[in-house]
Scaffold this active site. Structure first.
Site, short mmCIF file in Angstrom:
data_model
loop_
_atom_site.label_atom_id
_atom_site.label_comp_id
_atom_site.label_asym_id
_atom_site.label_seq_id
_atom_site.Cartn_x
_atom_site.Cartn_y
_atom_site.Cartn_z
CG HIS A 181 -1.75 -1.21 1.40
ND1 HIS A 181 -2.23 -1.65 2.62
CD2 HIS A 181 -2.24 -2.07 0.47
CE1 HIS A 181 -2.99 -2.73 2.43
NE2 HIS A 181 -2.99 -3.01 1.13
C1 LIG Z 1 -1.11 -7.85 -3.95
C2 LIG Z 1 -1.87 -6.62 -3.61
C3 LIG Z 1 -2.96 -6.70 -2.73
C4 LIG Z 1 -3.68 -5.55 -2.41
N1 LIG Z 1 -4.77 -5.67 -1.60
C5 LIG Z 1 -5.50 -4.57 -1.30
C6 LIG Z 1 -6.68 -4.67 -0.51
O1 LIG Z 1 -7.11 -5.75 -0.10
N2 LIG Z 1 -7.34 -3.53 -0.21
C7 LIG Z 1 -6.91 -2.31 -0.61
O2 LIG Z 1 -7.53 -1.31 -0.27
N3 LIG Z 1 -5.81 -2.19 -1.39
C8 LIG Z 1 -5.10 -3.28 -1.75
N4 LIG Z 1 -4.00 -3.17 -2.56
C9 LIG Z 1 -3.59 -1.82 -2.99
C10 LIG Z 1 -4.41 -1.30 -4.15
O3 LIG Z 1 -4.26 -2.15 -5.26
C11 LIG Z 1 -3.94 0.12 -4.48
O4 LIG Z 1 -4.15 0.92 -3.32
C12 LIG Z 1 -4.71 0.79 -5.60
O5 LIG Z 1 -4.74 0.01 -6.76
C13 LIG Z 1 -4.05 2.14 -5.92
O6 LIG Z 1 -4.81 2.79 -6.88
P1 LIG Z 1 -4.18 3.92 -7.82
O7 LIG Z 1 -5.20 4.21 -8.88
O8 LIG Z 1 -3.70 5.05 -6.98
O9 LIG Z 1 -2.85 3.26 -8.44
P2 LIG Z 1 -2.66 1.95 -9.32
O10 LIG Z 1 -3.76 1.00 -9.13
O11 LIG Z 1 -1.28 1.50 -9.06
O12 LIG Z 1 -2.77 2.49 -10.81
C14 LIG Z 1 -1.82 3.36 -11.37
C15 LIG Z 1 -1.82 3.20 -12.87
O13 LIG Z 1 -0.98 4.24 -13.41
C16 LIG Z 1 -0.20 3.69 -14.44
N5 LIG Z 1 1.01 4.50 -14.60
C17 LIG Z 1 2.11 4.52 -13.80
N6 LIG Z 1 3.02 5.38 -14.30
C18 LIG Z 1 2.49 5.91 -15.43
C19 LIG Z 1 2.96 6.84 -16.40
N7 LIG Z 1 4.15 7.44 -16.29
N8 LIG Z 1 2.16 7.12 -17.46
C20 LIG Z 1 0.93 6.53 -17.61
N9 LIG Z 1 0.45 5.64 -16.71
C21 LIG Z 1 1.22 5.34 -15.63
C22 LIG Z 1 0.09 2.28 -13.99
O14 LIG Z 1 0.44 1.50 -15.11
C23 LIG Z 1 -1.22 1.87 -13.33
O15 LIG Z 1 -2.09 1.24 -14.22
C24 LIG Z 1 -3.28 -4.29 -2.93
C25 LIG Z 1 -2.22 -4.21 -3.82
C26 LIG Z 1 -1.52 -5.36 -4.18
C27 LIG Z 1 -0.41 -5.26 -5.15
#
Ligand SMILES: Cc1cc2nc3c(=O)[nH]c(=O)nc-3n(C[C@H](O)[C@H](O)[C@H](O)COP(=O)(O)OP(=O)(O)OC[C@H]3O[C@@H](n4cnc5c(N)ncnc54)[C@H](O)[C@@H]3O)c2cc1C
Ligand code: SF4
Length: 532
Positions: free
Chosen positions: A469
């Site tokens: 996280h």
């Molecule tokens: C194994 C695992 C288990 C988890 N379990 C839980 C859970 O049970 N409950 C919970 O609340 N959270 C959990 N999480 C965390 C959760 O997945 C993240 O908090 C959440 O996905 C974050 O959302 P986000 O949109 O901020 O980022 P992300 O989901 O990481 O999405 C970011 C996106 O931006 C893209 N990106 C990055 N850099 C660039 C760039 N320069 N240009 C264009 N695109 C880019 C990436 O490719 C990605 O698709 C878990 C994570 C993992 C890995």
């Protein structure tokens, strides 16, 4: 339009960087309000029909879980130079859907105390908003994600209505734990899950594959492809395999003018827009700001505080497990159904928040055992009968306070496939967190002993790892000298750059972060719409 056309969109109102839950929710909300939205996503669009194959691959011992979603190549190069190794590529997925493709799907609201921790205990920092400010957005987020839950948690913050879907019933081993906990005066309750307990909008209810992490073949577990697809239905455009290289700004240094992105044919394009939303996750958000240095901003964009990348946090895992001399029916479901928030709120600064979990996947599954042995027939069956079915285990998420020295920075030498410095995660464990992990272990041992378990393993401060996280690297606050974004999630320095992510969390509590990310994304979308 499909992802194959990677030319910029003319006249876009909003450019969203990243197609995870934060980017997907903002794009969906703004597209629904009629704005012209383009999403630039670094990774590919995965074919949904391959999910069963991915699940099968993931349960074979020969495949590490990272390979299921294609993580780990030159695109994803990173460094980890702190006291503790940070396994970054196990902690994220790049592609349409982001890390929710791989996630577990546990979704809790932060507690009221999390928003005012410094005032209450002297540790960390206060958020520049209260639980009440975020409360309507939490309800909205639970509805968007399709959360299954019950109002049976006496420690949870106040809520205005039931969860959108009924909670999953407690597992068999939960009932064993519940009895032991009752003896010890520990209250247990259900876990809110972002997986369907009833079918909804043509998505099927959970059918119990038990492989939720890293892939749910049925689609019952929420992932952000749902909001990205909905945004597209409203007219948004998604450009996949388009990593943004840097953000450019105008001569005054007050507005972002373009996101410069690369495409697989080796060319670069400029996507212009009126508003920019940085939703690339807790590590790539600060990295992209640092990569966007200019003459005017030699230390990186939105970094007048010098804090971009600072205060990196994760939750730490504490755990213990063993065996009982009776069946415990593990691995029938792939997710948690019971936990306890009794040790969450903190009376003082002696320890951080602890969220106790009762695991349903203790010990090996019969499939894992069958695939990892070198015996066949009756011998294999006997080995599985001996080794499976009597395990129990507890986990906990433990809070890590924000510390300036924990950070994401650009590595001075190592570069990715586009020649950009890779993120260097500098991460360490402080005494306060160690103490909290030790306390979590103590509680776990008491419960397992009450249960009569033969305790076989403990994960304590020396063996702990992150819960995946990422938080804290573009922190939110009212003061531009001590924070990167304001309570509207807009950067203090640039008038049209919004960050709806866990990277803005001033403190991280010990709840899984994504429901709070979703609530912040919905709030951010409102503020962006007000400016358009
Ligand atoms: C194994 C695992 C288990 C988890 N379990 C839980 C859970 O049970 N409950 C919970 O609340 N959270 C959990 N999480 C965390 C959760 O997945 C993240 O908090 C959440 O996905 C974050 O959302 P986000 O949109 O901020 O980022 P992300 O989901 O990481 O999405 C970011 C996106 O931006 C893209 N990106 C990055 N850099 C660039 C760039 N320069 N240009 C264009 N695109 C880019 C990436 O490719 C990605 O698709 C878990 C994570 C993992 C890995
Ligand atoms: S248990 Fe439910 S959510 Fe998990 S993989 Fe199976 S169907 Fe998907």
């Amino acid at each position: 339009m499909t992802g194959a056309d990677r030319q910029p969109t003319e006249g876009a109102d909003v450019c969203v960087v990243g197609a995870g839950p934060a980017g997907g929710l903002v794009a969906d909300r703004l597209a629904r309000e009629g704005y012209d939205v383009v999403i630039l996503e670094a990774g590919p669009r995965f074919d949904e029909s391959d999910r069963e194959q991915r699940m099968e691959r993931s349960i074979r011992p020969a495949h590490g879980p990272n390979s299921v979603w294609g993580m780990g190549g030159p695109r994803d190069a990173y460094a980890s130079t702190g006291d503790r190794h940070y396994p970054l590529n196990a902690a994220r997925v790049k592609g349409v859907g982001g890390s929710t493709l791989h996630w577990q799907g546990m979704v809790m609201r932060l507690h009221e105390q999390d928003f005012e921790l410094e005032s209450a205990t002297g540790v960390g920092a206060d958020w520049p908003m209260s639980y009440d400010d975020l409360r309507p957005y939490y309800a909205d987020a639970e509805n968007e994600l399709g959360v299954a839950g019950a109002s049976d948690n006496p420690f949870a913050p106040p809520r205005e209505q039931p969860h959108p879907l009924p909670a999953f019933p407690p597992s068999y081993s939960d009932s064993l734990f519940a009895e032991a906990c009752e003896e010890l005066g520990i209250t247990t309750h259900s876990v809110p899950n972002a997986r369907l307990s009833e079918s909804r909008n043509e998505r099927s209810a959970c059918v119990g594959y038990g492989t939720c992490q890293p892939v749910c073949p049925s689609g019952a577990k929420y992932d952000a492809t749902i909001h990205v697809a909905r945004a597209e239905q409203q007219g948004a455009r998604v450009v996949d395999r388009a990593p943004v290289q840097r953000l450019e700004h105008d001569d005054s240094g007050e507005r972002v003018t373009a996101a410069v992105y690369a495409t697989p044919d080796g060319t670069e394009h400029r996507q212009e827009a009126r508003e920019f939303v940085l939703a690339a996750g807790g590590v790539e958000n600060p990295r992209l700001l640092l990569l966007s240095e200019s003459e005017q901003y030699p230390d990186g964009l939105a970094n007048s505080s010098g804090l971009v990348g600072r205060y990196f946090m994760d939750h730490l895992f504490a755990g213990a497990g063993g065996t009982l001399d009776e069946p415990t029916r593990q691995n029938h479901v792939g997710f948690n159904t019971t936990e306890s928030h009794q040790f969450y709120d903190r009376p003082d600064d002696s320890r951080g928040a602890i969220k106790l979990e009762f695991l349903n996947y203790a010990g090996p599954s019969p499939v894992e055992m069958a695939l990892s042995g070198d015996d066949w027939g009756d011998a294999m069956l006997e080995r599985i009968r001996d080794g499976y079915g009597t395990h129990v285990a507890m986990g906990a998420l433990v809070e890590q306070p924000p510390r300036k020295e924990n950070r994401v920075r650009l590595h001075p030498e190592r570069t990715d496939d586009h020649g950009n410095p890779v993120p260097d995660v500098v991460w360490s464990l402080d005494e306060y967190t160690r103490r909290t992990i030790e306390r979590a272990n103590e509680i776990q041992r008491e419960i397992l002993e009450e249960l009569g378990a033969d305790i076989e393993w403990t994960v304590g401060p020396d063996a702990t790892g992150p819960a995946f996280h990422h938080m804290g690297t573009t922190r939110m606050g009212n003061d531009p000298e001590t924070s990167v974004v304001n309570p509207q999630l807009r950067t203090h320095d640039l008038q049209n750059l919004t960050i709806p992510s866990s990277s803005v969390f001033p403190t991280g509590g010990a709840m899984n972060p994504t429901l709070t990310i979703a609530a912040l994304a919905l709030k951010a979308a409102d503020h962006v719409a007000e400016r358009l």
